[in-house]
Design a protein around this motif. Structure first.
Motif, PDB file in Angstrom:
ATOM      1  N   PHE A  79       0.822  -1.211   0.000  1.00  0.00           N
ATOM      2  CA  PHE A  79       0.000   0.000   0.000  1.00  0.00           C
ATOM      3  C   PHE A  79       0.857   1.263   0.000  1.00  0.00           C
ATOM      4  O   PHE A  79       0.476   2.267  -0.598  1.00  0.00           O
ATOM      5  N   THR A  80       2.000   1.193   0.635  1.00  0.00           N
ATOM      6  CA  THR A  80       2.927   2.326   0.563  1.00  0.00           C
ATOM      7  C   THR A  80       3.393   2.539  -0.873  1.00  0.00           C
ATOM      8  O   THR A  80       3.484   3.679  -1.348  1.00  0.00           O
ATOM      9  N   ASP A  83       0.635   4.206  -2.759  1.00  0.00           N
ATOM     10  CA  ASP A  83       0.587   5.625  -2.388  1.00  0.00           C
ATOM     11  C   ASP A  83       1.674   6.411  -3.109  1.00  0.00           C
ATOM     12  O   ASP A  83       1.421   7.495  -3.662  1.00  0.00           O
ATOM     13  N   PRO A  88      -3.990   5.143  -5.502  1.00  0.00           N
ATOM     14  CA  PRO A  88      -4.789   4.597  -4.396  1.00  0.00           C
ATOM     15  C   PRO A  88      -5.905   3.699  -4.913  1.00  0.00           C
ATOM     16  O   PRO A  88      -6.400   3.869  -6.029  1.00  0.00           O
ATOM     17  N   GLU A 129      -5.409  -1.621   5.984  1.00  0.00           N
ATOM     18  CA  GLU A 129      -4.688  -0.676   5.128  1.00  0.00           C
ATOM     19  C   GLU A 129      -5.627   0.075   4.194  1.00  0.00           C
ATOM     20  O   GLU A 129      -5.455   1.274   3.946  1.00  0.00           O
ATOM     21  N   THR A 130      -6.632  -0.638   3.671  1.00  0.00           N
ATOM     22  CA  THR A 130      -7.521  -0.050   2.671  1.00  0.00           C
ATOM     23  C   THR A 130      -8.551   0.895   3.277  1.00  0.00           C
ATOM     24  O   THR A 130      -8.784   1.996   2.768  1.00  0.00           O
ATOM     25  N   ARG A 132      -8.849   2.759   6.076  1.00  0.00           N
ATOM     26  CA  ARG A 132      -8.487   4.105   6.545  1.00  0.00           C
ATOM     27  C   ARG A 132      -8.169   5.029   5.380  1.00  0.00           C
ATOM     28  O   ARG A 132      -8.460   6.226   5.428  1.00  0.00           O
ATOM     29  N   ARG A 133      -7.608   4.463   4.321  1.00  0.00           N
ATOM     30  CA  ARG A 133      -7.303   5.278   3.138  1.00  0.00           C
ATOM     31  C   ARG A 133      -8.584   5.678   2.409  1.00  0.00           C
ATOM     32  O   ARG A 133      -8.711   6.803   1.926  1.00  0.00           O
ATOM     33  N   ARG A 137     -10.124   9.470   1.784  1.00  0.00           N
ATOM     34  CA  ARG A 137     -10.418   9.956   0.434  1.00  0.00           C
ATOM     35  C   ARG A 137     -11.912  10.181   0.210  1.00  0.00           C
ATOM     36  O   ARG A 137     -12.316  10.797  -0.773  1.00  0.00           O
TER      37      ARG A 137
END
Length: 248
Positions: A79-80, A83, A88, A129-130, A132-133, A137
């Motif tokens: 995921f980093t 980013d 995303p 990970e997904t 919170r992103r 957004r």
């Protein structure tokens, strides 16, 4: 089987775990052919690359991502990387799963750990990970592939059923939190019955395929979940063969 076009996913980015073959490959095809840019995540690199190459020949935006979902550090690093690349995710499909069909008295601790880590902890790592992103957004959709074993189990299926039942509970909780945190984020669990895929046929080569469904039907169910407008929510769907022996 021909796809029913439910939704135009042009401009959206998706990641499908266990995407190299079987149901995962069917989902990756449906998403890509609906316009999404798809990352096919798997540890089976050769089959995944073959799928990606075939879809690229159709003009689809598909790439392989080698990922062992049992490793939280590897999931975080993936995921980093997304980013850093400015890519995303809009859609996550947690499909990867394994099973070891043995009576409980013959199971080892390592076998139980392998199944539960793959089927429950791995999807949870990806959701952490997904989600919170997506909330940050303001939108996105998480689809967790469940099983009839999340509702009704059978012999020689203890770790698999435990993992899928746990994932169903986690999915319900995530759905409730999305309703609170961000109405733009969808969360759907799909309870899928038996499918004519390597997941079944490699373990049970004599299985009656007349009692199994085409994985493309389940893939279309994923597309349906993604088609619902933000004014509605699909928390859970069930799709099983007409003569599914393990349902209800």
């Amino acid at each position: 089987m021909e796809s029913t076009e439910y939704v135009d996913l042009t401009g959206r980015r998706a990641l499908v775990t266990g995407g190299a073959r079987g149901l995962g490959a069917a989902i990756a095809r449906r998403l890509a052919r609906s316009g999404a840019a798809v990352r096919v995540a798997d540890v089976r690199w050769q089959e995944a690359e073959e799928l990606c190459d075939a879809l690229k020949e159709e003009g689809r935006d598909v790439r392989f991502l080698e990922l062992d979902i049992r490793e939280p550090a590897a999931v975080a690093a993936a995921f980093t990387e997304l980013d850093d690349a400015g890519q995303p995710l809009d859609i996550l499909v947690n499909n990867a799963a394994v099973d070891i069909s043995k009576p409980i008295e013959h199971l080892t601790a390592d076998e139980v750990t392998h199944v539960v880590t793959t089927n429950l902890l791995g999807p949870m790592y990806l959701c952490l990970e997904t989600y919170r992103r997506m909330v940050a957004r303001g939108g996105g959709h998480i689809v967790n592939i469940l099983s009839t074993a999340s509702r009704r189990t059978w012999t020689e299926a203890a770790p698999y059923a435990a993992g899928k039942a746990g994932l169903r509970a986690f999915t319900h909780t995530l759905f409730q939190e999305a309703q609170r945190d961000c109405l733009g984020v969808g969360v759907t669990g799909i309870i899928a019955g038996g499918m004519e895929t390597p997941f079944i046929l490699e373990r049970f080569p004599d299985a009656d395929t007349t009692k199994l469904q085409d994985p493309a039907v389940v893939a279309d169910t994923v597309l349906y979940a993604l088609s619902v407008p933000q004014t509605s929510a699909v928390g859970e769907l069930t799709i099983v063969p007409r003569n599914e022996p393990s349902w209800p």
